[in-house]
Scaffold this motif. Structure first.
Motif, PDB file in Angstrom:
ATOM      1  N   VAL A   1     -42.742  49.596 -37.759  1.00 20.06           N
ATOM      2  CA  VAL A   1     -42.007  50.567 -36.943  1.00 20.06           C
ATOM      3  C   VAL A   1     -42.773  50.863 -35.669  1.00 20.06           C
ATOM      4  CG1 VAL A   1     -41.256  52.976 -36.805  1.00 20.06           C
ATOM      5  CG2 VAL A   1     -40.684  51.603 -38.802  1.00 20.06           C
TER       6      VAL A   1
ATOM      7  N   ARG B   1     -41.455  49.755 -31.723  1.00 21.74           N
ATOM      8  CA  ARG B   1     -41.106  50.777 -30.731  1.00 21.74           C
ATOM      9  C   ARG B   1     -42.029  50.807 -29.510  1.00 21.74           C
ATOM     10  NH1 ARG B   1     -36.298  50.917 -32.265  1.00 21.74           N
ATOM     11  NH2 ARG B   1     -35.808  52.098 -34.113  1.00 21.74           N
TER      12      ARG B   1
ATOM     13  N   GLY C   1     -37.228  62.824 -29.402  1.00 28.47           N
ATOM     14  CA  GLY C   1     -37.726  63.246 -30.710  1.00 28.47           C
ATOM     15  C   GLY C   1     -36.874  64.313 -31.366  1.00 28.47           C
TER      16      GLY C   1
ATOM     17  N   ASP D   1     -31.340  63.225 -33.872  1.00 34.52           N
ATOM     18  CA  ASP D   1     -31.350  62.692 -35.241  1.00 34.52           C
ATOM     19  C   ASP D   1     -31.737  61.213 -35.171  1.00 34.52           C
ATOM     20  OD1 ASP D   1     -28.974  60.942 -35.051  1.00 34.52           O
ATOM     21  OD2 ASP D   1     -27.862  62.819 -34.930  1.00 34.52           O
ATOM     22  N   GLN D   2     -32.052  60.641 -36.311  1.00 37.60           N
ATOM     23  CA  GLN D   2     -32.604  59.290 -36.366  1.00 37.60           C
ATOM     24  C   GLN D   2     -31.724  58.254 -35.667  1.00 37.60           C
ATOM     25  OE1 GLN D   2     -33.540  57.898 -40.286  1.00 37.60           O
ATOM     26  NE2 GLN D   2     -34.393  55.979 -39.564  1.00 37.60           N
ATOM     27  N   ALA D   3     -30.441  58.284 -35.901  1.00 37.07           N
ATOM     28  CA  ALA D   3     -29.540  57.295 -35.300  1.00 37.07           C
ATOM     29  C   ALA D   3     -29.537  57.413 -33.778  1.00 37.07           C
ATOM     30  CB  ALA D   3     -28.131  57.469 -35.849  1.00 37.07           C
ATOM     31  N   HIS D   4     -29.487  58.638 -33.272  1.00 34.78           N
ATOM     32  CA  HIS D   4     -29.468  58.832 -31.824  1.00 34.78           C
ATOM     33  C   HIS D   4     -30.819  58.511 -31.191  1.00 34.78           C
ATOM     34  CE1 HIS D   4     -25.742  61.110 -32.801  1.00 34.78           C
ATOM     35  NE2 HIS D   4     -25.342  60.405 -31.756  1.00 34.78           N
ATOM     36  N   ARG D   5     -31.915  58.755 -31.921  1.00 25.24           N
ATOM     37  CA  ARG D   5     -33.245  58.357 -31.421  1.00 25.24           C
ATOM     38  C   ARG D   5     -33.295  56.847 -31.229  1.00 25.24           C
ATOM     39  NH1 ARG D   5     -35.472  61.957 -35.193  1.00 25.24           N
ATOM     40  NH2 ARG D   5     -35.872  60.224 -36.596  1.00 25.24           N
ATOM     41  N   ALA D   6     -32.851  56.124 -32.251  1.00 21.18           N
ATOM     42  CA  ALA D   6     -32.860  54.662 -32.172  1.00 21.18           C
ATOM     43  C   ALA D   6     -31.985  54.188 -31.011  1.00 21.18           C
ATOM     44  CB  ALA D   6     -32.385  54.061 -33.490  1.00 21.18           C
TER      45      ALA D   6
END
Length: 130
Positions: free
Chosen positions: A82, A86, A112, A115-120
């Protein structure tokens, strides 16, 4: 510098190869004991491949010995992957912020908070800008 970059890329490729092997192990049918044995074998192959690369291709460079000396588990493999996955996106984000640390850190804080999906998605967008 180039030798260090090449070693890092080769180290990360080793980790990625092992993660792929483990994904195959976990997706196959078999008992828990069989999967544990296959996982143990995959991690031992990783160690063997590293020693081979270190001693034959890297001129006995031992910069990753400490990583291999400590226990290797799924979490360690995932964290290593990971992080490496990144780095490029964050470097590109820094470039998008014109090398301005204040802007970069503000952008990282905003990403940061997602949420995880939007961060990605945000990091992928930074990656696509080049």
């Amino acid at each position: 510098y180039e030798a260090a970059r090449k070693r890092k890329a080769e180290f990360l490729a080793l980790v990625s190869r092992t993660r792929d092997e483990l994904a195959q192990v976990y997706s196959n049918s078999g008992t828990s004991e069989q999967k544990l044995a296959a996982k143990t074998a995959a991690i031992e192959r990783l160690r063997m491949r590293y020693r081979h690369m270190r001693d034959r291709r890297w001129g006995r460079y031992r910069g990753y010995d400490a990583w291999f000396a400590s226990p290797i588990n799924n979490a360690k493999l995932a964290a290593t992957s990971v992080y490496s996955d990144r780095v490029t996106a964050f470097l590109r984000l820094f470039d998008l912020c014109s090398g301005d640390y204040v802007r970069f850190y503000a952008s990282v804080r905003r990403i940061g908070a997602l949420d995880q999906a939007h961060r990605a998605e945000a990091l992928a967008a930074a990656d696509r800008c080049y």
